[in-house]
Enzyme design. Sequence first.
Site, PDB file in Angstrom:
ATOM      1  N   ASP A 132     -73.300  47.436  10.789  1.00 34.67           N
ATOM      2  CA  ASP A 132     -71.911  47.472  11.249  1.00 34.67           C
ATOM      3  C   ASP A 132     -70.946  47.052  10.145  1.00 34.67           C
ATOM      4  OD1 ASP A 132     -72.924  48.260  13.693  1.00 34.67           O
ATOM      5  OD2 ASP A 132     -72.365  46.421  14.753  1.00 34.67           O
TER       6      ASP A 132
ATOM      7  N   HIS B 166     -74.057  55.068   9.124  1.00 34.83           N
ATOM      8  CA  HIS B 166     -74.215  54.053  10.170  1.00 34.83           C
ATOM      9  C   HIS B 166     -75.278  54.488  11.177  1.00 34.83           C
ATOM     10  CE1 HIS B 166     -72.784  51.793  13.839  1.00 34.83           C
ATOM     11  NE2 HIS B 166     -72.876  50.814  12.957  1.00 34.83           N
TER      12      HIS B 166
END
Length: 138
Positions: A105, A63
């Site tokens: 996300d 991420h």
Amino acid sequence: MRTLWIVAVLLVGVEGNLLQFNKMIKIMTRKNGIPYYSSYGCYCGWGGQGQPLDATDRCCFVHDCCYEKLTDCSPKTDIYSYSWKSGVIICGEGTPCEKQICECDRVAAVCFGANLGTYKKSYMFYPDFLCTEPSEKC
């Protein structure tokens, strides 16, 4: 340092991207992202260093790398649109930045959900100074 991330989440308000990310995490894991993922391992939360400790920490590493690849975007504050149905998150329309942030996300939230079985409570609020291994490159 990670405490600052938690404070930032609370200060962003209901429109901020970090709260949208928190909602995605809740959808995929049924856990609140702030206590469970805001300071987990070496990469979940603000910054990151060393080697990811487990699969969940690797989700955060990936991420972070995803956010790093975004240019001229504000991934922690840009607002994006998304929907979900039956546990599937779908990123909606918007600017190229909004779509890319949403996808970063979404992938992380799905990764968290896929790795719930290996989540270790002992890695919650993990101190940065224990993350001493050389860091991987994205």
